[in-house]
Design a protein around this motif. Structure first.
Motif, PDB file in Angstrom:
ATOM      1  N   UNK A   1       2.919  -1.127  18.811  1.00  0.00           N
ATOM      2  CA  UNK A   1       1.705  -0.862  18.039  1.00  0.00           C
ATOM      3  C   UNK A   1       2.097  -0.401  16.646  1.00  0.00           C
ATOM      4  N   UNK A   2       1.601  -1.104  15.637  1.00  0.00           N
ATOM      5  CA  UNK A   2       1.775  -0.699  14.252  1.00  0.00           C
ATOM      6  C   UNK A   2       0.498   0.027  13.816  1.00  0.00           C
TER       7      UNK A   2
ATOM      8  N   UNK B   1       0.817  -1.213   0.000  1.00  0.00           N
ATOM      9  CA  UNK B   1       0.000   0.000   0.000  1.00  0.00           C
ATOM     10  C   UNK B   1       0.854   1.269   0.000  1.00  0.00           C
ATOM     11  N   UNK B   2       2.166   1.103   0.022  1.00  0.00           N
ATOM     12  CA  UNK B   2       3.129   2.214   0.002  1.00  0.00           C
ATOM     13  C   UNK B   2       2.937   3.156   1.187  1.00  0.00           C
ATOM     14  N   UNK B   3       2.638   2.574   2.335  1.00  0.00           N
ATOM     15  CA  UNK B   3       2.563   3.393   3.536  1.00  0.00           C
ATOM     16  C   UNK B   3       3.959   3.917   3.866  1.00  0.00           C
ATOM     17  N   UNK B   4       4.076   5.169   4.330  1.00  0.00           N
ATOM     18  CA  UNK B   4       5.391   5.675   4.717  1.00  0.00           C
ATOM     19  C   UNK B   4       5.910   4.919   5.937  1.00  0.00           C
ATOM     20  N   UNK B   5       7.083   4.349   5.813  1.00  0.00           N
ATOM     21  CA  UNK B   5       7.722   3.594   6.898  1.00  0.00           C
ATOM     22  C   UNK B   5       6.764   2.611   7.575  1.00  0.00           C
ATOM     23  N   UNK B   6       6.342   1.581   6.871  1.00  0.00           N
ATOM     24  CA  UNK B   6       5.430   0.604   7.477  1.00  0.00           C
ATOM     25  C   UNK B   6       6.027  -0.121   8.669  1.00  0.00           C
ATOM     26  N   UNK B   7       7.360  -0.073   8.800  1.00  0.00           N
ATOM     27  CA  UNK B   7       8.006  -0.710   9.959  1.00  0.00           C
ATOM     28  C   UNK B   7       8.090   0.228  11.161  1.00  0.00           C
TER      29      UNK B   7
END
Length: 214
Positions: free
Chosen positions: A99-100, A42-48
């Motif tokens: 929490x992610x 989904x190209x979330x910014x910094x998914x980690x």
């Protein structure tokens, strides 16, 4: 301001298919891997990026964002200065919550567990994979300590770069932690605030999967 005031104009709406227990993996690590891949796709910014919540021995809570640097059946790994507030908290009270917050895809993952330091050789392996300037920064920043000014930090960085023009060693006060999960909860937003929450908790021989009320 009225103590019961609300923020105007802020509304969250969710749609999509509900989260069904039978569609979930038996092992929460497999489920996390699937959802993490979805967050990346989904190209979330910094998914980690994950919120790390700790507490002192006296029960004073603290939270901040850190980056997940790896995970496997042993747990979830991040790195930091051991003398920072989070490092001191974890020395006093070796439990944490992660929490992610993948809000853009209407999901969250919450992980609770015990925390252990990584063996030094594992921390060194990661430290030496970092960019050179990041390794110097680990030495320059006595994380969470009061600084007189930005200039003091920059001067410290300059002097350390002169001392180690290449290959700085890993500081003794820096390294990794592993969060060993005892509970992993998968949250998915639902219409009409009928959210889905599926929790896995460690049983004696296997993970126990159960639904929680939203």
């Amino acid at each position: 301001m009225d103590s019961a005031s609300h923020l105007p104009g802020l509304r969250s709406a969710y749609d999509g298919e509900p989260l069904i227990e039978s569609d979930m993996a038996d092992d929460p690590l497999d489920q996390f891997t699937e959802w993490f891949a979805d967050a990346v796709d989904a190209r979330l910014p910094e998914p980690n990026a994950m919120v790390l919540a700790t507490s002192s021995a006296g029960g004073r809570p603290s939270a901040r964002l850190v980056l997940l640097k790896g995970y496997d059946e042993r747990g979830f790994v991040f790195f930091t200065n051991y003398e920072s507030r989070k490092g001191r908290d974890l020395a006093e009270n070796p439990r944490a919550c992660l929490l992610f917050p993948w809000h853009a895809i209407r999901r969250q993952v919450r992980i609770e567990g015990t925390v252990v330091r990584l063996p030094r050789e594992e921390s060194e392996s990661y430290f030496h994979s970092r960019p050179y300037r990041s390794r110097i920064a680990a030495w320059a920043s006595r994380q969470s300590a009061v600084l007189e000014s930005r200039a003091v930090l920059e001067e410290r960085f300059r002097r350390l770069a002169e001392r180690w023009p290449e290959n700085p060693p890993m500081p003794d006060f820096w390294g990794g932690f592993r969060v060993i999960p005892q509970e992993i909860e998968f949250w998915q937003g639902g219409a009409d605030r009928m959210h889905d929450r599926i929790r896995y908790r460690r049983g004696r021989d296997a993970w126990i999967r159960e639904r929680l009320a939203p």
